[in-house]
Every structure is written in structure tokens, then in C-alpha cells.
Write a protein that holds these residues in place. Sequence first.
Motif, PDB file in Angstrom:
ATOM      1  N   GLN A  17       0.863  -1.180   0.000  1.00  0.00           N
ATOM      2  CA  GLN A  17       0.000   0.000   0.000  1.00  0.00           C
ATOM      3  C   GLN A  17       0.899   1.230   0.000  1.00  0.00           C
ATOM      4  N   SER A  19       2.519   4.806   0.416  1.00  0.00           N
ATOM      5  CA  SER A  19       2.272   5.943   1.302  1.00  0.00           C
ATOM      6  C   SER A  19       1.383   6.952   0.591  1.00  0.00           C
ATOM      7  N   ASP A  39      -3.969   7.825   9.353  1.00  0.00           N
ATOM      8  CA  ASP A  39      -3.399   7.554   8.034  1.00  0.00           C
ATOM      9  C   ASP A  39      -3.027   6.073   7.921  1.00  0.00           C
ATOM     10  N   ALA A  40      -2.840   5.660   6.671  1.00  0.00           N
ATOM     11  CA  ALA A  40      -2.284   4.327   6.384  1.00  0.00           C
ATOM     12  C   ALA A  40      -3.019   3.222   7.135  1.00  0.00           C
ATOM     13  N   PHE A  42      -4.898  -0.180   7.709  1.00  0.00           N
ATOM     14  CA  PHE A  42      -4.677  -1.479   7.074  1.00  0.00           C
ATOM     15  C   PHE A  42      -5.526  -2.540   7.759  1.00  0.00           C
ATOM     16  N   GLY A  53      -3.486   1.279  11.944  1.00  0.00           N
ATOM     17  CA  GLY A  53      -3.205   2.496  11.203  1.00  0.00           C
ATOM     18  C   GLY A  53      -2.266   3.367  12.013  1.00  0.00           C
ATOM     19  N   THR A  54      -1.941   4.501  11.441  1.00  0.00           N
ATOM     20  CA  THR A  54      -1.104   5.485  12.122  1.00  0.00           C
ATOM     21  C   THR A  54      -1.979   6.631  12.587  1.00  0.00           C
TER      22      THR A  54
END
Length: 146
Positions: A17, A19, A39-40, A42, A53-54
Motif C-alpha cells: 500500500q 504511502s 493515516d495508512a 490497514f 493504522g497510524t
Amino acid sequence: MAAPVVQAKDDSSITVQPSGAQPSTVGPPDFFTGTARVDARFQGTGWARVSGGTVTFEPGARTAWHTHPLGQTLIVTSGIGLVQQAGHPIQIIRPGDTVWIPPGVKHWHGATRTNGMSHIAIAELLDGSAVQWLEQVSEEDYAKAP
Ligand code: MN
């Protein structure tokens, strides 16, 4: 005509995935105080139950109290943060720290009053859910941060 180049979506292919592939989202105000950006995100495929995620908290921002049915791992990546288990003192967390929150333990996490904080959050889904949200963290409780 050539077939379109499409990433396979089945369970047996590795997925990279990139960035920025997903737009940032904001933690909903019912479950967060202040601004928390996610963000990000998953999620595993097939039998996998991992998800995460972040999360980036602006100064003063934090989650509401909550539990995770199968626990949660936090890996702090920047800033200075806080984590508290209900009935215990608030702990400071810093980049490189790894936090394990056991299944069902009531807690919150977030930034300090003066510094933002980012962490990667990883939790397994149970019956499709990785979190149960509770009440907000009061200003009185947040003010007890060391
Ligand atoms: Mn949590």
C-alpha cells in the motif's frame, strides 16, 4: 486492447500500500478530544484478524476511554504521548516505545498538552470490531498527566 494493470485483491498476494494511497481521516469527535488524524489504515485478508493504522494527535488531543476485545499494540513514532489504564497513573510514551494494552483493559492514549504524538496502532478484530468506545477523558483526569 491490453488488460488494465490492476493490483490483485485476492487473499494470496502480497499487497504494498503506497504511502498516501488513502486520504487522511479525522478521528470522530464522539471518540476523540481535539484533533487526531488517521493515516495508512490497514486490515489483513482471509483468516487474518489484524488491523490498524497510524494516528497523529495534535497537542492536547486524546482518545476517549475505550477497550480492545483482543488487545492493542502501540508503537510510538514521533512526539511525546500519554497512555493511561483506568485506575493507574498516566504514563509518558516516547518514540520507539512499544505499548501492549491487554484485552478488555479500559484505557486512553494521546498527546501531551504541549506536544503532538504519532503512533502506529495494531489490534485484532473480534466479530468485526477492534474497539469498544466509552466516555471521554475529562479535563480533570487529563490534567493529572505528569
Ligand atoms: Mn487503544
